[in-house]
Write an enzyme that holds these catalytic residues in place. Structure first.
Site, PDB file in Angstrom:
ATOM      1  N   LYS A  56       5.136   0.093  13.010  1.00 56.02           N
ATOM      2  CA  LYS A  56       4.571   0.787  11.855  1.00 56.02           C
ATOM      3  C   LYS A  56       3.863   2.066  12.272  1.00 56.02           C
ATOM      4  O   LYS A  56       3.955   3.094  11.586  1.00 56.02           O
ATOM      5  CB  LYS A  56       3.621  -0.149  11.115  1.00 56.02           C
ATOM      6  N   ILE A 107       0.851  -1.188   0.000  1.00 57.16           N
ATOM      7  CA  ILE A 107       0.000   0.000   0.000  1.00 57.16           C
ATOM      8  C   ILE A 107       0.893   1.247   0.000  1.00 57.16           C
ATOM      9  O   ILE A 107       1.732   1.392   0.889  1.00 57.16           O
ATOM     10  CB  ILE A 107      -0.917   0.035   1.233  1.00 57.16           C
TER      11      ILE A 107
END
Length: 429
Positions: free
Chosen positions: A206, A137
């Site tokens: 993340k 993504i």
């Protein structure tokens, strides 16, 4: 420019081999988009003889991955993994040599990203890490470039495919956590030691990267509050469904006057929210900008193809000469965030207790809630389990998290409780 961008790769696992396959398959298209060819010139891995399904004999082999920084490559791609060790040594040596560095290593960027960004700026060298967050993504590129004009108020999402696979499988099939975890390990979604995934650490790595890019702050992984999904049970999934929710592990970050709030925690997500429909190993990220509104990124969060796609996209940017500060602004402009306290945060909570089947248990729980100032919206008691215990689930009205924490503290050590209560937040707008 017509000279090829020369690339060295450290680590030839599924992603490293995927990068080679991608460049082999789409090399002509990549060259057109990059303005010049991208050419792999050197590789390094633990086992030279291993069959990886790609021809590596055409590349220079270097035994010590840190020595790729001294090869004739313009850019080094690090796919070794680990927050320290050879990966970090290679990053430091590559940037000190003034060469570009591309990595999929979220742990290293979460722990050492600020240092590496400073080294990249000092050397005027590109540092790119799109593949470190949400696989294929393009969320980092989207936030760092596409949403660059916006003030981001909140970023959150499903950042770990292993946990999402487990939770959505439990939801679809009514199975217990340990059973689905075993299947995830057999299918390769979960490691033999799955702690980094199921305990929320991977998602926290993340989230800290996304926070820095969205809010212009120095990476602050140590300030992320982390709770994983290890203690979610099938009954929680069923209760959530009866209330119109699905359980997802959500990483969330907000910046405000109180400081930077970062948390990875299981949430009950309303069935009409986009995240409730993200299933399997898919990742999704939501960002809210003051002019662009809500942005929603969704796609494959791992795997050789998606991750290799993100790595090569970074290489294309470097080949074009299109790169800027690693965290969207110069290191000197990144603020040092204060850690926001959670006690004053307001919201609704789901609380699950496993209790002895005896008179007075519900009254004891209700009294603890009352004394802490927690207003109960609904209370459900389910029948006996195999060991004779009973499940009690509570949904609270909106209130400060401090009050819920105080209520649970009042119940700590109670002989009526079997095991620790489960606390999950209800995701609000």
């Amino acid at each position: 420019m017509t000279e090829p961008l020369r690339v060295a790769i450290a680590g030839l696992g599924t992603v490293g081999a995927g990068v080679i396959r991608l460049i082999d398959a789409n090399g002509a298209l990549i060259a057109r988009r990059a303005g010049r060819p991208i050419e792999i010139v050197a590789v390094s891995a633990r086992d030279r003889a291993k069959d990886r399904g790609v021809d590596i004999a055409r590349f220079d082999w270097i035994d010590d991955p840190t020595e790729l920084s001294a090869s004739n490559a313009d850019v080094v791609v690090e796919l070794v993994g680990g927050s320290d060790g050879p990966a970090l040594a290679l990053a430091r040596k590559t940037l000190d040599a003034g060469k570009g560095f591309v990595t999929a290593n979220k742990a290293m960027m979460a722990h050492h990203g600020l240092e590496l960004a400073e080294a990249a700026e000092k050397a005027s060298a590109p540092l790119k890490f799109e593949a470190a967050v949400a696989g294929g993504i393009p969320v980092i590129k989207g936030l760092r470039e596409g949403a660059a004009a916006n003030e981001i108020s909140r970023v959150y999402g499903i950042l770990n495919g292993t946990c999402n696979f487990i939770l959505s499988k439990m939801e679809a099939e009514g199975r217990d956590f340990d059973d689905v975890l075993g299947e995830a390990q057999r299918l390769g979604y979960a490691e033999a030691d799955p702690g980094f995934d199921i305990d929320g650490v991977d998602a926290a790595h993340k989230l800290s990267i996304l926070s820095s890019i969205c809010f212009g702050t120095q990476p602050a992984f140590g300030d992320v509050r982390v709770t994983g999904v290890r203690h979610v049970i099938a009954a929680d999934i069923a209760e959530a469904a009866s209330l119109g929710y699905r359980i997802r592990l959500v990483g969330m970050a907000e910046a405000g006057e109180a400081g930077l709030f970062q948390r990875v925690h299981p949430h009950l997500v309303p069935i009409d929210h986009p995240l409730a429909h993200v299933s399997g190993s898919i990742n999704a990220v939501v960002a809210e900008g003051n002019f662009v509104g809500r942005l929603f990124f969704q796609g494959a969060g791992a795997g050789d193809g998606p991750t290799a796609s993100a790595v090569v996209a970074d290489l294309i940017d470097i080949a074009r000469g299109e790169y800027g500060p690693a965290y969207a602004m110069p290191v000197a402009s990144l603020s040092h965030p204060a850690q926001a306290e959670t006690g004053d945060r307001r919201g609704r909570a789901y609380l699950r207790f496993t209790v002895q089947d005896k008179v007075g248990v519900l009254a004891e729980i209700a009294a603890a809630m009352r004394d802490a100032g927690v207003s109960i919206e609904s209370l459900m008691q389910r029948g006996q389990m195999a060991d004779g215990s009973v499940l009690v689930a509570i949904v609270t009205h909106e209130g400060p998290e401090r009050s819920v924490a105080q209520a649970l503290e009042k119940l700590r050590g109670s002989s009526s409780l079997v095991g620790q209560p489960m606390w999950m937040h209800l995701l609000g707008d």
